[in-house]
Design a protein around this motif. Structure first.
Motif, PDB file in Angstrom:
ATOM      1  N   ALA A 415       0.757  -1.260  -0.035  1.00  0.00           N
ATOM      2  CA  ALA A 415       0.041   0.029  -0.163  1.00  0.00           C
ATOM      3  C   ALA A 415       0.927   1.195  -0.166  1.00  0.00           C
ATOM      4  N   ASP A 416       1.827   1.318   0.750  1.00  0.00           N
ATOM      5  CA  ASP A 416       2.750   2.320   0.983  1.00  0.00           C
ATOM      6  C   ASP A 416       3.715   2.510  -0.342  1.00  0.00           C
ATOM      7  N   LEU A 417       4.055   1.515  -1.136  1.00  0.00           N
ATOM      8  CA  LEU A 417       4.695   1.373  -2.363  1.00  0.00           C
ATOM      9  C   LEU A 417       3.996   2.050  -3.347  1.00  0.00           C
ATOM     10  N   TYR A 418       2.722   1.598  -3.541  1.00  0.00           N
ATOM     11  CA  TYR A 418       1.772   2.148  -4.546  1.00  0.00           C
ATOM     12  C   TYR A 418       1.704   3.640  -4.186  1.00  0.00           C
ATOM     13  N   ALA A 419       1.188   4.086  -3.155  1.00  0.00           N
ATOM     14  CA  ALA A 419       1.056   5.575  -2.803  1.00  0.00           C
ATOM     15  C   ALA A 419       2.340   6.357  -3.060  1.00  0.00           C
ATOM     16  N   TRP A 420       3.527   5.884  -2.853  1.00  0.00           N
ATOM     17  CA  TRP A 420       4.901   6.656  -3.131  1.00  0.00           C
ATOM     18  C   TRP A 420       4.829   6.633  -4.753  1.00  0.00           C
ATOM     19  N   VAL A 421       4.463   5.453  -5.502  1.00  0.00           N
ATOM     20  CA  VAL A 421       4.900   5.598  -6.947  1.00  0.00           C
ATOM     21  C   VAL A 421       3.722   6.562  -7.450  1.00  0.00           C
ATOM     22  N   ALA A 422       2.524   6.575  -6.799  1.00  0.00           N
ATOM     23  CA  ALA A 422       1.454   7.472  -7.575  1.00  0.00           C
ATOM     24  C   ALA A 422       1.759   9.019  -7.313  1.00  0.00           C
ATOM     25  N   GLY A 423       2.548   9.062  -5.973  1.00  0.00           N
ATOM     26  CA  GLY A 423       3.013  10.502  -6.019  1.00  0.00           C
ATOM     27  C   GLY A 423       4.130  10.937  -6.820  1.00  0.00           C
ATOM     28  N   GLU A 424       4.882  10.226  -7.215  1.00  0.00           N
ATOM     29  CA  GLU A 424       6.042  10.463  -7.968  1.00  0.00           C
ATOM     30  C   GLU A 424       6.140  10.328  -9.630  1.00  0.00           C
ATOM     31  N   GLY A 436      -5.717  16.397  -9.632  1.00  0.00           N
ATOM     32  CA  GLY A 436      -6.418  15.657  -8.350  1.00  0.00           C
ATOM     33  C   GLY A 436      -5.582  14.766  -7.610  1.00  0.00           C
ATOM     34  N   LEU A 437      -6.276  14.362  -6.580  1.00  0.00           N
ATOM     35  CA  LEU A 437      -5.726  13.502  -5.917  1.00  0.00           C
ATOM     36  C   LEU A 437      -5.132  12.266  -6.443  1.00  0.00           C
ATOM     37  N   SER A 438      -3.804  11.667  -5.900  1.00  0.00           N
ATOM     38  CA  SER A 438      -3.353  10.284  -6.404  1.00  0.00           C
ATOM     39  C   SER A 438      -4.473   9.141  -6.309  1.00  0.00           C
ATOM     40  N   GLY A 442      -6.741  -0.397  -7.139  1.00  0.00           N
ATOM     41  CA  GLY A 442      -8.234  -0.811  -7.476  1.00  0.00           C
ATOM     42  C   GLY A 442      -8.756   0.214  -8.473  1.00  0.00           C
ATOM     43  N   GLU A 443      -8.122   1.587  -8.702  1.00  0.00           N
ATOM     44  CA  GLU A 443      -8.616   2.553  -9.348  1.00  0.00           C
ATOM     45  C   GLU A 443      -7.655   2.521 -10.700  1.00  0.00           C
TER      46      GLU A 443
END
Length: 482
Positions: A415-424, A436-438, A442-443
């Motif tokens: 979950a943290d890995l995905y959030a980091w990648v989505a931010g970068e 918009g938000l990252s 599942g999206e």
């Protein structure tokens, strides 16, 4: 299926049985070229499936102790299917197209801030990079003259450089011209919004109101915040990479110490980046003999990806104690013209480290610790959980979020890995300027995972092709200028 793979004789798949597990084996046989034309993957182990199993085992010389070939799926057959399907699915998925709008010059202004101005004026979607690393204006499907594109960007940069109200007449004139273009193209709602001012009170001349609106919006962006990798120009990325080289986090080739390299050129770094060793492997299942991660230099890289790899290594080592990253592809391949070929993509397989929370060692892989965990039946929550999502598209959930008995480390790590990648990296947009938000797991996203909502069985796209790795990239597809 796991019991069968482990050698449990009672879990062998034999003619006459039926269920979702049979359908998965049937789909694997179909994907590997065995004929199952009548019933397809219908979940029933009948005569056609038996014949397909016999054909598969005969062609791969999978025989019993007495030298015979039967129509039963045992541990050796399951292992062969597993390994072949994993190898087949290692083909990287598609990359977003290159920006092809008019060329513009940001004159050193941060792309993210320019994009914010453009979004608030509805003047364009984002500023993006083309296949050669040049900057282009991506508009709403209607071609606009390069002169108008330059006027829009110039007005935006003037606002950002503190000229405020003095720059709004130029912006107003450009917006008025843009409104006429959209009206002529039949995009009346967008033309009305541009001319009438859905985001500002005046008709064509936004005046002080627009300047104040933009000023308030820009103050929400912390000046000290690090610009996302996807929003870096190549020149800015080279400057950051040079700082990392001076700090000893990487050894960059060509070296920025001897002379300033071309930021549009290709770069290489050793296998160890910021204390984390990157190792390449062909498979995501660490049980297979072919899972042999080997430390190899990372070569033919886009400079933005170099910066992303340093940030990635620092994040994983600092937060999770990661010492090794295993991947199925990071280095560029000159034979390919997509994001993988141009060194802009990562196929993440797994990680090794020591959890700072409890000091215990771990080895997580996308295949074993994410994809191989069961998923709920969203159509009927009262039924038993499934081994994988059925074919089809639509928003789905992160399977580890509510899985009974799930390993908390695996759940929180991915979950943290995905959030980091989505931010970068590229997330919900093709280029920079994400407003918009990252996205969440599942999206819909440019980040491909086993829980991606897009399903395309039998193709190199969708979640089926990414059940053993996560894919992400920076920038568009296209040839790399040298």
């Amino acid at each position: 299926m796991e019991r069968c793979l482990a050698g449990d004789a009672d879990a062998r798949l034999t003619p006459g049985v039926a269920g979702e597990f049979v359908a998965l084996v049937q789909q694997a046989l179909i994907d590997l070229g065995e004929p199952l034309s009548a019933g397809g993957a219908d979940g029933r182990y009948g005569r056609e499936t038996t014949a397909a199993v016999l054909g598969y085992k005969t062609r791969r010389d999978i025989k019993g102790p007495d030298g015979s070939v039967d129509g039963v799926v045992g541990s050796r057959t399951m292992a062969a299917l597993d390994e072949e399907c994993t190898a087949r699915d290692q083909i990287p998925g598609p990359c977003p197209p290159a920006a092809n709008g008019p060329s513009v010059d940001l004159r050193g202004t941060d792309e993210r801030l320019v994009n914010m101005v453009l979004a608030h004026t509805m003047a364009a979607t984002v500023v993006g990079a083309d296949g050669s690393g040049g900057t282009r204006l991506i508009t709403s499907g209607v071609p606009i003259p390069e002169t108008l594109a330059r006027n829009l960007v110039d007005a935006a940069t003037h606002l950002l450089h503190g000229r405020g109200v003095r720059s709004t007449p130029r912006l107003a004139a450009a917006l008025g011209e843009l409104a006429v273009i959209h009206a002529d193209a039949g995009q009346t709602e967008l033309a009305h919004a541009l001319a009438d001012g859905a985001l500002w009170p005046s008709a064509i001349h936004p005046g002080t109101a627009l300047a104040h609106l933009l000023t308030r919006a820009l103050t929400e962006v912390a000046p000290s915040a690090s610009t996302s990798v996807r929003d870096l120009s190549k020149t800015s990325a080279l400057a950051e990479a040079a700082d990392h080289a001076l700090s000893g986090r990487i050894t960059l080739t060509p070296s920025p110490m001897a002379r300033i390299p071309d930021p549009k050129g290709m770069f290489a770094v050793p296998a160890t980046v910021a204390g984390v060793t990157f190792k390449a492997t062909a498979f995501g299942d660490k049980r297979l003999p072919s899972y042999r991660p080997v430390a190899t230099p990372l070569e033919h890289l886009d400079i933005r990806h170099v910066v992303g790899l340093v940030r990635f290594a620092v994040h994983l080592s600092t937060k999770w104690g990661v010492t090794e990253v295993h991947h199925a592809g990071i280095s560029g391949d000159r034979r390919r013209a997509d994001c993988h070929g141009n060194g802009r993509a990562t196929d993440f397989v797994g990680a090794v480290g020591r959890n700072p929370a409890d000091g215990l060692p771990f080895h997580l892989t996308v295949f074993n610790d994410w994809k191989n965990r069961s998923v709920p039946d969203l159509h009927d929550p009262s039924t038993a959980r499934r081994p994988d999502w059925p074919p089809g598209s639509g928003k789905i959930r992160y399977r580890l979020a509510d899985l009974p008995g799930v390993d908390p480390l695996a759940r929180d790590f991915f979950a943290d890995l995905y959030a980091w990648v989505a931010g970068e990296y590229q997330d919900i947009t093709d280029g920079p300027g994400q407003v918009g938000l990252s996205s969440a797991i599942g999206e819909s996203s440019r980040i491909m995972t086993p829980d991606h909502p897009d399903s395309q069985p039998g193709s190199p796209n969708g979640r089926e092709a990414h059940h053993s790795h996560m894919h992400w990239q920076v920038g568009p597809t296209g040839p790399q200028a040298l």
